[in-house]
Design a protein around this motif. Structure first.
Motif: not given
Length: 590
Positions: A344-351, A372-374, A405-415
């Protein structure tokens, strides 16, 4: 020393060295077939030459005009001489062809194995690469691949020797069946007697392989501590440790070499005894045909040299097989843990968002918990905390080098694990605490193997990093060679060059891990100016102990014992975070 992969032969299902060898040589069946045919033809011509030469000698001694019987035929001496000369010339030609084919085979295998091993390492995940002992890959690519190349070369020799032996035995059978069969039976007994010795060689060679890796790893680690050794005056202790490692590694090597060296001597003596026994049998049964006896004797004695080559090759290959098994297991271990790829290639790295992210290196060693942060576009986020709190682990998670190990990292909503790795690498840059340069020019170090970066982009990135004036002061500017690993630059210059390397790719997200911790005040001031100029133009994450480095940050995250204890603006943290207030006080900032 704990190894990240299985040891050769340590578990059921591990492929044997011979199985690895077959797979390795499978793509080269055509070259091996040609080698076999050339070797067999050359050996048959050599056997013909020996039979003809023996017959000619006996004919001359007996005053006869005919040579024979050679393979049941009688030939005039002049025809026999021409045939012998022709067979000799053809043998030389075919032998040279076999030598060329053997050299080509070993060269191709060496290239393939180095590429296979290095590519497997480079394609594995960062966690595997980081866990690899120092010096291990170098030892595998040099010593181990060299042993594999030698194994293939020896195997080519074994093919030549075995086919030559077959050709000579067939020639002997054609001259006299009984005596040749008797000698062949005796040689078979010799081979069976030496079989336990070959097994012992293989076992000792496996120990030698591991000892070699242990030695390379330990010496590499000690070599990296040269500055500390000089500072603390521990040269003698280092010498003692290296001497100890040297003795440990050479003991197994010596034992293996003794066995490998003893086998051909034992084989030769036993084989000569077998031929002697065969001649004794011919004498006892009253066989007196000198021409046939002479031809069989020469053929069998020449066969001994090929038998000895085959015996030597067998012992050598037995010693090399563990190295094939080690490399096979290492490559498999790398391949089993590839680096994430994604599509996947999202529109942007951020948010960029982290949702309840935790990471544990081992079940009993948790580095981060429930973070947890944004991150917003153009934001500058500072990260502070005591040593060992998990700050560098957070940086590796943000870079996508380690999956949470747990949780999710997302760039522009994409894991993050779903994102195309090449796309991500083009838009995210990193500056480490220790600037690592390689042997090359200024321009090469800034480009860092990336194509399409123009001279104008190099200058712009250098200007952004406040290193342009320093580069222009060098003898050849951007084309100045910096010496081994950039040794001609100061620490501050190396760090600013590292920042230029990060900026030249025009990243959307820049992560800096302790960028000024080891720098003088002037260098720190230049880097702070760079960060101030970048503020708002790209998203920046700054991990730092020096509070002055965080002046530009919109928000600051506090990590203590792997947990995010605060995340707010600097003014809010002054009121709410005891750690932040203490850090300001220690830095002398009111």
């Amino acid at each position: 020393m704990k190894w990240p992969f299985r040891k050769a032969g340590a578990k059921p299902g591990t492929r044997s060295g011979w199985a690895v060898m077959r797979t390795l040589l499978m793509p080269h069946k055509g070259r091996i077939t040609l080698l076999s045919l050339a070797s067999l033809a050359a050996a048959m011509l050599e056997a013909m030459f020996i039979v003809l030469l023996t017959g000619i000698g006996m004919a001359l001694v007996g005053g006869k005009g005919l040579v024979g019987p050679a393979y049941g035929q009688y030939l005039p001496i002049n025809i026999a001489l021409i045939a012998a000369a022709g067979s000799l010339v053809l043998r030389v030609v075919l032998s040279l062809v076999a030598v060329q084919l053997s050299a080509d085979l070993t060269a191709v295998v060496s290239t393939e194995q180095r590429q296979r091993l290095s590519h497997a390492f480079l394609r594995t995940s960062w966690s595997v690469q980081q866990a690899d002992p120092a010096g291990r890959l170098q030892e595998l690519l040099t010593s181990f691949v060299s042993r594999i190349t030698q194994a293939v070369s020896v195997l080519a020799t074994a093919i030549t020797a075995s086919l030559s032996l077959v050709a000579f035995l067939l020639a002997g059978v054609a001259v006299d069946l009984v005596s040749t069969v008797a000698v062949l039976f005796a040689l078979s007994l010799v081979g069976s007697v030496l079989s336990p010795m070959r097994r012992s060689i293989r076992r000792r060679s496996a120990k030698n392989a591991r000892a070699g890796l242990d030695f390379a790893n330990a010496v590499s680690e000690l070599g990296a501590l040269g500055l500390e050794m000089q500072t603390y005056g521990t040269r003698r202790a280092f010498e003692g440790r290296i001497d100890e490692l040297t003795v440990e590694s050479t003991v197994t090597q010596r034992r293996t070499q003794v066995l490998q060296g003893a086998q051909p001597q034992i084989y030769t003596s036993l084989a000569y005894g077998a031929v002697l026994a065969g001649v004794g049998v011919l004498f006892l049964v009253g066989f007196r045909n000198l021409s046939i006896i002479g031809a069989v004797m020469l053929l069998m004695l020449r066969s001994l040299s090929y038998g000895q080559q085959l015996s030597n090759a067998s012992a050598s290959i037995a010693g090399f097989l563990p190295f094939l098994e080690w490399v096979e297991e290492v490559v498999k271990g790398y391949a089993d843990r590839p680096a994430p790829i994604g599509t996947v290639r999202p529109a942007s790295v951020v948010p960029f968002e982290a949702d309840d992210v935790s990471y544990a290196y081992t079940p009993d060693r948790t580095a981060l918990s429930d973070v947890t942060f944004r991150l917003e576009p153009g934001e500058a986020l500072g990260v502070i905390g005591p040593s060992g709190a998990g700050k560098s682990t957070l940086a590796q998670l943000l870079l996508g080098l380690r999956p949470p190990s747990t949780g999710t990292l997302r760039a522009d909503g994409v894991p993050l694990e779903d994102i195309d790795r090449d796309w991500w690498s083009d838009r995210v840059a990193f500056v480490a605490q220790d600037a690592r340069l390689f042997t090359g020019t200024v321009a090469e170090n800034i480009r860092f193997f990336r194509e399409g970066i123009t001279e104008e982009e190099l200058r712009f990135a250098a200007r952004q990093a406040n290193i342009l004036a320093d580069i222009e002061a060098l003898p050849h500017g951007f084309d100045t060679h910096l010496g081994e690993r950039g040794s001609q630059l100061s620490g501050g210059q190396r760090q600013r060059l590292s920042i230029a390397r990060a900026l030249v790719g025009k990243p959307e997200l820049l992560i800096l891990d302790e960028p000024t911790s080891a720098l003088d005040g002037v260098s720190e001031s230049l880097i702070r100016r760079t960060l101030a100029d970048l503020h708002g133009r790209l998203t920046v994450v700054i991990i730092a102990h020096r509070m002055s480095t965080l002046d530009i940050c919109d928000r600051i995250m506090v990590i203590e014992a792997g947990r995010m204890t605060a995340l707010d603006t600097p003014s809010a943290l002054r009121a709410d975070s005891e750690f932040y207030r203490n850090a300001l006080a220690v830095a002398g900032i009111a």
